[in-house]
Design an enzyme around this catalytic site. Sequence first.
Site, mmCIF file in Angstrom:
data_model
loop_
_atom_site.group_PDB
_atom_site.id
_atom_site.type_symbol
_atom_site.label_atom_id
_atom_site.label_comp_id
_atom_site.label_asym_id
_atom_site.label_seq_id
_atom_site.Cartn_x
_atom_site.Cartn_y
_atom_site.Cartn_z
ATOM 1 N N SER A 39 -18.997 87.941 -49.230
ATOM 2 C CA SER A 39 -20.199 87.371 -49.819
ATOM 3 C C SER A 39 -20.404 88.874 -49.959
ATOM 4 O O SER A 39 -19.942 89.408 -51.167
ATOM 5 C CB SER A 39 -20.462 87.045 -48.261
ATOM 6 O OG SER A 39 -21.442 86.384 -48.026
ATOM 7 N N ASP A 85 -19.074 77.695 -54.488
ATOM 8 C CA ASP A 85 -19.324 77.851 -53.479
ATOM 9 C C ASP A 85 -21.147 77.888 -53.062
ATOM 10 O O ASP A 85 -21.495 77.268 -54.350
ATOM 11 C CB ASP A 85 -18.994 79.804 -53.977
ATOM 12 C CG ASP A 85 -19.204 81.045 -52.550
ATOM 13 O OD1 ASP A 85 -20.687 80.563 -51.824
ATOM 14 O OD2 ASP A 85 -18.169 80.988 -52.015
ATOM 15 N N HIS A 102 -18.118 78.214 -48.385
ATOM 16 C CA HIS A 102 -17.957 80.077 -49.125
ATOM 17 C C HIS A 102 -17.138 81.161 -48.416
ATOM 18 O O HIS A 102 -16.318 80.761 -47.301
ATOM 19 C CB HIS A 102 -19.323 80.296 -47.940
ATOM 20 C CG HIS A 102 -20.511 81.844 -48.360
ATOM 21 N ND1 HIS A 102 -20.076 82.204 -49.626
ATOM 22 C CD2 HIS A 102 -20.531 82.602 -47.571
ATOM 23 C CE1 HIS A 102 -20.363 82.739 -49.456
ATOM 24 N NE2 HIS A 102 -20.558 84.007 -48.186
#
Length: 534
Positions: free
Chosen positions: A248, A475, A503
């Site tokens: 991320s 995502d 995610h």
Amino acid sequence: MDTRRLLRTGGVAFATAALLLSGCSGSDDPEPERGAEPSRSSSRPSDDRAVNPAKPLEPLPEAVPANLKRYYGQKLSWKKCGVSGFQCAELKVPLDYAAPDESKDLKLAVTRKKASGPGRRLGALHVNPGGPGGSAVDYVQLAAGVGYPAPVRARYDIVGMDPRGVARSEPIECLTDKEMDDYVRTDATPDDKGEIDKLAAAFEKFAKGCEKREGDLLGHVSTVEAARDMDVLRQVLGDDKLTYVGASYGTYLGATYAGLFPSRVGRLVLDGAMDPSLTSEQLNLDQTAGFDTAFTAFAEDCVKLDDCPLGNGSTKEAGERLSDFFEKTDAKPIATGESRKLTESLATIGVLNAMYTEYYWPKLRSALTAAQKGDGAELLSLADDYYERGADGGYGNIMYANAAVNCLDLPAPFENPAEAEKAVPDFRRASGVFGRNFAWAALNCTYWQHPPTGEPHRIEAKGAAPILVVGTTRDPATPYKWSRGLAEQLSSATLLTYEGDGHTAYVRGSDCVDSAVNAYLLRGKVPADGEKCS
């Protein structure tokens, strides 16, 4: 209320400026919320890079400056900590790399679990779970250090360092816990000038609270500075090159490292990538569309089930039912069995949290069913998890660190509430259910007390060793297009695609993804160009 924690790994959410979903469509032109303006061409470019091509991030000189050598040459004092097998230490870094001053040095928390064997040790594997604001120390001790594939843990010391301003590393604080309770309840979908003024006042109070408590530190928590801290740690641990897994926001941190220190890149895995060339407004709009895609996937699954609280019709109808639920909650908050009630803002965050991983979908169905019957406790619990609010009413530091990093890294999307209001139609086209919410939430950096030090830029990292970028097609928080964008920028990147939900992708259940990443980390084997997993 605050809905942009730009990135966390699945099950560990995100928040502060704009991202979410729509129940109406996963297409490029989603169905607008009832009452929205008819679809038309956006007044803003669909891709800011076409109008404002970003400059490349320039690498730093390879030689360590004389005034920084004492940091690179320090010795860490390791002590046992946490659960069995972990060690902890503190790394000293300068507050300001441009003007190091020993009296202002920062102490950053580091943890590691040494390679367990068998096999030759390959060095340190640095891990960052995202955020910005996620604790790498917690992630290593609770997840990566015990849950990464055994062959990886056997050959690498698993290392996590809380970035400056985060968790145990000079943590930023902005509000009291009571003030934070009030802040997250603030109506983020204002219906009139009075509500707009209240929302703006909440953002301003948050920003001034950070400035009052932290002062100079707020000007030195950028991603560039965090990447420079990583290079100090790399040298102190005795590695010539950095081996790293970033998820991320951690991909932005890792890519920034590669851009600054391309010759020191070892094996870098960037999972659920950010595109550094985009403006903050485009990032927010893309996330809004990303959560629209995620909600569509949830709704498609939900409407097939007997216990779906959004009905058994189309995904469009499921989105309309969720919109109706939010409207009713805005008018009349729902009891939770405690003094706090479930407001529309908290309900929104609860739904958002469940979009990070499909493993939360059953929990969300149960929470929405209960809330529709007048019990908002389960949905409030999901919101508390997102905000890292403990059972004692205390908040973690993630929301404060998140805003501090985001607002320093990029200029604010809007200069005033009028600009946010003007952008609402664009956001509603991206997300029929949540567009208004995220357009207004993007105001948070407008009131920040420190001017931004960063701007959109390309990261090419010319001369770096092969880098592996991993992107997930559905995502929500880091849309797949960002992974493609970063892989195209990095001169030595290969993109591995996971066709699925949630995610990020590594160590989330895909044997195909895990095998490819493990082969890269252990043997330097890069997947074939265009390889896909499902």
